[in-house]
Design an enzyme around this catalytic site. Structure first.
Site, mmCIF file in Angstrom:
data_model
loop_
_atom_site.group_PDB
_atom_site.id
_atom_site.type_symbol
_atom_site.label_atom_id
_atom_site.label_comp_id
_atom_site.label_asym_id
_atom_site.label_seq_id
_atom_site.Cartn_x
_atom_site.Cartn_y
_atom_site.Cartn_z
ATOM 1 C CG LEU A 79 63.231 66.561 115.031
ATOM 2 C CD1 LEU A 79 64.548 66.429 115.796
ATOM 3 C CD2 LEU A 79 63.328 67.694 114.022
ATOM 4 C CG ASP A 80 60.890 64.502 108.527
ATOM 5 O OD1 ASP A 80 59.766 64.187 108.951
ATOM 6 O OD2 ASP A 80 61.089 65.411 107.707
ATOM 7 N N PRO A 81 63.060 60.993 110.351
ATOM 8 C CG PRO A 81 62.387 58.807 109.848
ATOM 9 C CD PRO A 81 61.953 60.242 109.721
#
Length: 359
Positions: A79-81
């Site tokens: 997951l992206d930050p």
């Protein structure tokens, strides 16, 4: 759960953590790994004893290894930050099952009128474009082109490599791409507008803006594969209208490898505007979900549980389990020695049962 009702140790299997927005997936994994690698639930007691003994025998320090590799651990999709939500974790033989969790469900908030280098609100403004002409009907009509099997171009500002160099390095330096970015086949199983926020929100464009030099560099890179590529602002005529740009929420179910950010970015172009992601939540990954509502759904362990344990693991209960171990056991799918996924274990039950919904 009484000790004698646990499957044979160490456990192999799967569980999910509710990742918060902010930290990277790898940071989450590393913190969880530091706990997993000291737990007799997941590491053979002999290994734990040998590691402890090796640490205490300083003259023989080279005989023992760091505990970072005591148990095998992996994740089922980064997951992206910016993103929050379900992050499936595999331990031991559970890591071999992570490929079963490629199809995911997401909810994302899109903001019209601005595109960014990262395609989300954590990047810098690349260009602005008109947005007032875009209605809910406009967006809903455009979504049909994004459903089903499509080919998607990954973002130019991504860590994907071309000839060993990340794409974002080409874009930042203005270096021409050796060739076009290869499109990837993905499947959008479902895609709908869940909520139309209009201007009733507090989202704003990122404060960071690409300089003229940075825009020229990006344009130079893009023109190496698309001759008419232009990075030019097309600001909306205010006309005394100071409304916030339109925002709306999309819900989608997609195959593995899909860039939700790219869906939003490309949708902005499709409606004659620009768009970027301001919130992104993975609501479901296979049977693991933030809100268990169906038979077979499994809830997530709150990240706060692990965060608290990294600061103070706390005392063990009468069965020898700490608070974080108890939370994991309650939502853990055991993989037996043959590689078969078993039911979730649950405290106070004499046999494996489905995990209770998390709140």
């Amino acid at each position: 759960m009484p000790k004698d009702t646990l499957p044979s140790l160490p456990l192999s299997g799967l569980f999910a953590v509710a990742k918060p927005s902010g930290p990277t997936s790898m940071a989450i994994i590393n913190d969880i790994k530091s706990l997993i690698n000291t737990s007799p639930l997941f590491v053979e007691q002999e290994k734990l004893d040998a590691h402890k003994e090796g640490k205490n025998e300083k003259p023989k320090r080279k005989r023992w290894k760091s505990n970072r590799d005591m148990a095998k651990i992996g994740q089922g999709g980064t997951l992206d930050p910016l993103a929050d939500g379900v992050l499936v974790i595999g331990i031991g033989k559970g890591t071999k099952k992570l490929s079963e969790f490629l199809d995911c469900e997401y909810k994302t908030t899109c903001l019209l009128g601005c595109e960014t280098d990262s395609y989300d609100s954590q990047g810098a403004q690349v260009r602005v474009a008109p947005w007032k002409h875009v209605t809910r009907e406009t967006v809903e009509n455009a979504l049909s082109a994004f459903r089903g099997q499509i080919e998607q171009t990954p973002p130019i500002f991504s860590a994907l490599k071309m000839d060993g160099i990340p794409l974002y390095e080409y874009a930042r330096s203005g270096t021409p791409l050796p060739r076009k970015i290869e499109k990837r086949p993905v499947t959008i199983h479902s895609l709908e507008v869940e909520e139309w926020l209009g201007s009733d929100h507090n989202f704003r464009y990122p404060g960071l803006v690409l300089s003229k030099e940075q825009k020229r560099a990006l344009e130079n890179t893009l023109r190496s594969v698309q001759e008419d590529a232009r990075v030019v602002d097309e600001p909306e005529e205010s006309g005394g209208d100071d409304r916030a740009p339109t925002a709306f929420v999309l819900r989608m179910k997609v195959s593995g490898g899909t860039y939700v950010r790219s869906v939003v970015h490309d949708l902005g172009h499709a409606v004659g505007s620009a768009a970027h992601v301001v919130t992104l939540t993975r609501s479901r990954q296979g049977r693991f979900t933030l809100e268990p509502i169906e038979a077979g759904d499994v809830g997530c362990v709150s990240w706060d549980v692990f965060k608290a344990a990294t600061e103070d693991v706390g005392p063990a209960d009468e069965d020898g389990h700490t608070a974080w171990e108890r939370e994991v056991i309650d939502r853990f799918e055991v993989i037996d020695t043959s590689g078969t996924t078993g039911s979730n274990t649950k405290p106070t039950q004499s046999s494996p049962q489905p995990a209770a919904p998390s709140t």
